[in-house]
Design a protein around this motif. Structure first.
Motif, PDB file in Angstrom:
ATOM      1  N   THR A  85       0.745  -1.008  -0.082  1.00 15.60           N
ATOM      2  CA  THR A  85       0.100   0.054  -0.030  1.00 15.60           C
ATOM      3  C   THR A  85       0.898   1.093  -0.006  1.00 15.60           C
ATOM      4  N   LEU A  86       1.825   1.448   0.770  1.00 15.10           N
ATOM      5  CA  LEU A  86       2.762   2.492   0.981  1.00 15.10           C
ATOM      6  C   LEU A  86       3.872   2.555   0.204  1.00 15.10           C
ATOM      7  N   THR A  87       4.141   1.281  -0.712  1.00 11.20           N
ATOM      8  CA  THR A  87       5.386   1.089  -1.547  1.00 11.20           C
ATOM      9  C   THR A  87       6.543   1.572  -0.871  1.00 11.20           C
ATOM     10  N   ILE A 185      -1.753  -5.192  -6.672  1.00  8.95           N
ATOM     11  CA  ILE A 185      -1.570  -5.231  -5.032  1.00  8.95           C
ATOM     12  C   ILE A 185      -2.469  -6.333  -4.438  1.00  8.95           C
ATOM     13  N   GLY A 186      -3.691  -6.165  -5.053  1.00 13.64           N
ATOM     14  CA  GLY A 186      -4.694  -7.421  -4.109  1.00 13.64           C
ATOM     15  C   GLY A 186      -3.940  -8.918  -4.180  1.00 13.64           C
ATOM     16  N   VAL A 187      -3.470  -9.060  -5.432  1.00 14.70           N
ATOM     17  CA  VAL A 187      -2.844 -10.597  -5.476  1.00 14.70           C
ATOM     18  C   VAL A 187      -1.865 -10.722  -4.615  1.00 14.70           C
ATOM     19  N   PHE A 303       5.429  -2.071  -6.850  1.00 13.55           N
ATOM     20  CA  PHE A 303       4.595  -1.545  -7.968  1.00 13.55           C
ATOM     21  C   PHE A 303       3.726  -0.354  -8.056  1.00 13.55           C
ATOM     22  N   LYS A 304       4.326   0.466  -8.729  1.00 12.57           N
ATOM     23  CA  LYS A 304       3.960   2.076  -8.833  1.00 12.57           C
ATOM     24  C   LYS A 304       3.191   2.091 -10.117  1.00 12.57           C
TER      25      LYS A 304
ATOM     26  N   GLU B   6      -1.430   9.556  -4.480  1.00 13.82           N
ATOM     27  CA  GLU B   6      -1.347  10.497  -5.594  1.00 13.82           C
ATOM     28  C   GLU B   6      -0.068  10.948  -5.823  1.00 13.82           C
ATOM     29  N   LYS B   7       0.690  10.696  -6.874  1.00 15.78           N
ATOM     30  CA  LYS B   7       2.026  11.193  -6.932  1.00 15.78           C
ATOM     31  C   LYS B   7       2.222  12.557  -7.188  1.00 15.78           C
TER      32      LYS B   7
END
Lengths: 307, 360, 357
Positions: A85-87, A185-187, A303-304, B6-7
């Motif tokens: 979520t927060l990468t 993200i879910g996977v 992942f972004k 949001e980037k």
């Protein structure tokens, strides 16, 4: 001779291999989805202490195992929240999870040190489980059979099921998976939670089966071996099974050789071997570039979606 | 999903500096509350762990000594991390550097001369760099993932250490205890501030950090590192050699870790022992991130980590907080830091129904 | 518990009117400050746990005449030096450092804090203000060996050992010598696990030893894992450092219990009386720093009597576990008659006849 030596040796090997197999199997799924969770050791400890505490309190080992899975999966969820979520960086978060698990399990287990519970032994009738020969098949904790079933299940899931295909796609190319509408993200969350639950069972195998007790750092670094094993196996469940039993066999036979008065190689060399072998395997599979057995392409990368 | 990212168009400078502070403060608050709830003196623990070591000037020497290896290794790792080279085997390179320097110390045992100590340091740097060269070779030649290879090599290094301590390098007069002889006076780092424990390695760590800052921000090499890290394709287009960058990043990281190793061996340890690896190589990864991969940030981060170690011991001896609690505090601080990290590049919006909570 | 940082201590002394020395007599009302540095967590249920019990004895005996402080999980090396130094700075007057790896750090700090007394366990470096202490654990191992010699049907014991330092070597030898007094063909198979604490490995080592014919297991590692294995598999075993019978009610024959209390109490009393002197103390069963935990009921009365004879003999001096003639396991005679002295034991690096290592 065979009865008195071979069978107990096999049983010791199975005992040594199973927890590593369980933890590594979970991590394999996590890594296949493109996530590297280095917090295996921490999650195993959280599982070990939870499993022991619940079993000691309720007297019912299966409940302990379930609780361990939940607790370890919850810690994995924290990892997931930070990295997915927060990468956040996966390597740093995984290491933090290890530190967290070591500390938290020690705090939570304070009151359980010095206690013991009944070993979570075989569920088969004593005639089978304690039979001098047949015990090699029936004499194990249920978790051993669970681990074998799970290897088969994970293997099938990754190769044959649609969900497994999606999971692999997410690990190989998250952007393409995202673009055709899958929730990357879910996977990955599901995979990370599964990995946590598996680490929880692995931890329980120490605190309920092999050495039914709780003490700080009970798993003594086995999480790192499990991590190596995933790579050693080239991210394939069946090879993981082989690798885990090979590891168990080497460790057990080394002890037997020493007990019989032989010491063929320095013990330090044997202790380093799982890691050396893993590096060798890494080099070989990478050099061959077969594609299939290479590390998942997105391993460790956040992942972004760039939109 | 409750949270949407949001980037930002530009990474937020304010957040870059603010988030580590937020993380530390959040850890102090959450820690105080949680530890109070489970029956410890939570506020006392926070005071002891985070503030006491800083308030007592006499403890600064301990902070310096504890932070020095973390800073050295952290700076080296940051160079790699900036180039997207994930060397997480600094612990192994630290051990190998320590061992290489110890090898020189044992070979020159009984000799005197000013040259011994510099030679040990060079051996340490070379030892660490050479050990990091293995993942570099595997990565550039065979495309082996360096995260995995460098991690595996750490465990190999530990066993090499155990082997040498148990066998060839064991102190012949040491009653069979697995450890080397004590280094001689010419093999030990001098103390730079009289009547403290501050050895030469402490100022060296700061000097290296400042030097790295200049190299990274001013030199072509620094630019190359940043470009390769941020946009490998662009780097290739611009004529930068990716493989060379990988080698440079790993050798720098390994060399500094090895340097830290020999400085520890020739400084606080004064010999080589099986207990030499204490996890500095792993903690330094955290330090590198806490310091935002910036050498000066890493200096501050190294000091913060040192504060929690020293403070954790204080909390134990003064209010009886178990050692495990220190680990939980450190992990919480990292979690908060990593969680707030997102604020630098992203704006957080809470989607529709979501009742706002903490960002972590 | 009031914290006593260096700064507050300075304030206190200033307030007390520029006293020349902070001694126990000068501030008689203040408790004597004693600190303990532990290697493991108190919860290890082994080595550190035993030291902690010793501290509890001190608290019980002296009440508020002493104020004790502990720091656990202290890594050997620079971390321990910092901890020890800080404890000295904080005004502790007596500091016990309870692991071998604290030897050089303790010595370094002792040189800087001449007014503070240091006590280092299991080492060999001393200073005018730094003593060493250890317990004659081998005496307890001789009692275990006596029992093993009687009880073992195969005549083969398995011995799970950590590292071949003199302490461990003399334990193996005392155990084997005592067992061979009962059964001259007795053999001890030593399995080095290169670790003080690794439950899973200790359990697997016990299994390997059992599978190769040992029917009694002794250990010089810290976890009760081997005992649990024996409980499941049938052989007998001895506990380490603490009564571990709750882990293995059937298999646990007895345990060597570390009791540091008597030593800690004696040294603190000496310091309170201003009679503390540096030296090397090596107490045993006689002084009560080790005890045998209650014998398992499964041990026949005559064997219990033989074990007791060994124990009381050691206490009254009529039995010495290392009495000649002693041959080593290569057949060389090491001692024709008499008994080995402490100096020989402290650097023991050979194994007696019957040891397979």
């Amino acid at each position: 001779m065979t009865e008195s030596l071979l069978i107990p040796i096999i049983m010791t090997i199975v005992g040594a291999a199973t927890p590593i197999l369980l933890a590594a199997l979970g991590e394999l799924v996590v890594e296949k989805s493109g996530v590297l969770n280095l917090g295996l050791e921490g999650m195993m400890l959280i599982g070990a202490v939870t499993g022991f505490a619940v079993t000691a309190t309720t007297g019912y080992a299966p409940l302990g195992v379930v609780a361990a899975m939940i607790a370890a999966a919850a810690s994995a969820g924290l990892f997931g929240f930070l990295t997915l979520t927060l990468t956040a960086n996966q390597v740093a978060t995984g290491l933090a999870l290890t530190i967290f698990g070591i500390g938290l399990s020690a705090l939570a287990g304070e009151n359980y040190v010095g206690q013991t519970v009944d070993v979570f032994g075989s569920v088969f009738p004593a005639a089978l489980a304690e039979h001098p020969v047949l015990r090699v098949i029936f004499g194990y904790s249920p978790l051993v059979y669970v681990s074998l079933l799970l290897v088969a299940a994970v293997s099938w899931f990754l190769r044959k099921s649609r969900a497994g295909l999606i999971l692999r796609a997410v690990g190989e190319s998250d952007l393409s998976a995202h673009s055709i509408g899958y929730s990357v993200i879910g996977v990955r969350y599901m995979a990370v939670l599964f990995g946590g639950a598996m680490a929880g069972i692995a931890g329980c195998f120490y605190s309920l089966v092999l050495t039914p007790m709780w003490a700080e750092q009970l798993t003594a670094g086995r999480g790192w071996i499990a991590l190596a094993l995933v790579v050693f196996a080239g991210w394939r469940p069946m090879r993981l099974l082989l690798g885990a039993y090979l590891f168990g066999a080497v460790m057990t036979l080394e002890l037997h050789a020493k007990a019989a008065g032989f010491s063929l190689v320095a013990p330090e060399f044997l202790a380093a071997m799982p890691y050396l072998a893993t590096i060798a395997v890494l080099a070989i599979i990478s050099a061959r570039k077969t594609g299939k057995s290479l590390a998942p392409a997105c391993l460790g990368k956040p992942f972004k979606p760039s939109s | 999903m409750l949270i949407e990212l949001e980037k930002r168009k530009e990474p937020s400078k304010a957040m870059l500096y603010l988030t580590p502070v937020i993380a530390v403060v959040a850890t102090m608050l959450a820690g105080a509350i949680i530890f109070s709830l489970i029956g410890h003196d939570g506020f006392g623990a926070v005071r002891k762990i985070f503030l006491a070591p800083l308030l007592d000037t006499y403890k600064w020497q301990d902070l310096g000594v504890k932070a020095a290896p973390l800073i050295l290794i952290g700076v080296g790792l940051a160079i790699g991390f900036r180039a997207n080279v994930w060397n997480i085997g600094a612990e192994g390179q630290y051990i190998m550097g320590g061992l290489a320097g110890t090898g020189v110390a044992l070979a020159t045992w009984g000799m005197t001369g000013w040259w011994i100590l510099p030679l040990m340091c060079i051996a340490g740097i070379v030892g660490g760099a050479a050990y990091a060269g293995i993942p570099a070779f595997l990565k550039t030649r065979l495309n082996v993932n360096e995260i995995l290879s460098s991690l595996m090599l750490t465990y190999v290094a530990i066993q090499v250490l155990y082997y040498l301590m148990r066998g060839p390098w064991k102190d012949p007069d040491g009653f069979n205890f697995p450890q080397t002889r004590l280094f001689t006076d010419d093999q030990i780092l001098p103390t730079v501030i009289p009547s403290t424990v501050v050895h030469l390695g402490v100022p060296l760590a700061f000097v290296v950090a400042i030097a790295a800052w200049f190299v990274l921000s001013r030199s072509v090499f620094g630019f190359q590192i940043r470009v390769v890290g941020a946009a490998p394709a662009a780097a290739r287009y611009g004529g930068f050699n990716t493989n060379k960058t990988i080698w440079a990043a790993l050798l720098a990281g390994g060399g500094l870790a090895g340097f830290a190793g020999i400085l520890e061996a020739a400084g606080p340890f004064g010999q080589m022992v099986p207990q030499f690896p204490t996890g500095y190589g792993f903690t330094a990864i955290i330090v590198a991130f806490l310091g935002r991969l910036h050498p000066i940030g890493i200096v501050l981060a190294g000091i913060i980590l040192a504060v929690t170690y020293v403070g954790g011991e204080l909390a134990q001896s003064s209010i009886g907080l178990p050692a495990a609690a220190t680990g939980v505090f450190q992990a919480m601080m990292l979690f908060f830091l990593l969680a707030t990290d997102v604020l630098v590049k992203y704006r957080i919006r809470f989607a529709s129904a979501a009742k706002a909570g903490d960002a972590a | 518990m009031k914290t006593f940082t260096r700064r507050t201590m300075l304030k206190t002394t200033a307030a007390a009117g520029a006293l020349p020395i902070i001694g126990s007599s000068a501030l008689a009302a203040d408790p004597l400050k004693v600190a303990f540095v532990y290697l493991g967590p108190i919860g290890d249920h082994g080595w550190t746990y035993a030291h902690e019990q010793g501290r509890q004895d001190v608290i019980k005996k002296f009440g508020d005449k002493v104020a004790t402080t502990i720091v656990e999980n202290v890594a050997e090396g620079p971390d321990s030096e910092r901890v020890i130094r800080r404890l000295a700075e904080d005004g502790n007057q007596l500091i016990f450092t309870t692991s071998f790896g604290y030897m050089n750090p303790t010595l370094k700090v002792a040189k800087r804090f001449k007014d503070v007394k240091f006590e280092h366990a299991t080492g060999y470096q001393r200073a005018p203000n730094m003593s060493t202490y250890n317990a004659r654990f081998y005496e307890g191992r001789a009692v275990c060996g006596t029992i093993a010699g009687h009880m073992s049907k195969t005549g083969v014991a398995g011995y799970i050992a950590s590292f071949p330092i003199p302490e461990v070597v003399m334990g193996i030898n005392a155990f084997t010598l005592a067992a061979r007094k009962v059964n001259p063909d007795f053999k001890t198979k030593v399995l080095w696990v290169s670790s003080w604490y690794d439950p899973a490995k200790e359990a697997d080592a016990a299994k390997a030893l059992i599978d190769q014919g040992s029917d009694v297991i002794a250990q010089h590692t810290d976890s009760p894992a081997a005992l649990q294995t024996c409980e499941q598999r049938g052989p007998m075993a001895f506990g380490q450092a603490w009564d571990m019978s709750n882990f293995a009610p059937k298999a646990h024959l007895t345990a060597i219990v570390n009791r540091w209390g008597p030593y800690y109490e004696a040294r603190i009393q000496q310091l309170l009386d201003a009679k503390w002197e540096s030296g090397d103390t090596w107490w045993g069963l006689k002084e009560g720093v080790l005890e045998m935990s209650p014998y398992n009921e499964a041990i026949p009365a005559d064997v219990q009597a033989a074990a007791e004879a060994t124990r009381t003999g050691i206490i009254d001096g009529s039995v010495n576990p290392f009495t000649g003639p002693i041959k080593d396991n290569t057949g060389k005679e090491r001692l024709a008659s008499g008994a080995l002295g402490d100096g020989d034991l402290h650097k023991m690096d050979w194994y007696v006849e019957g040891v397979q290592s």
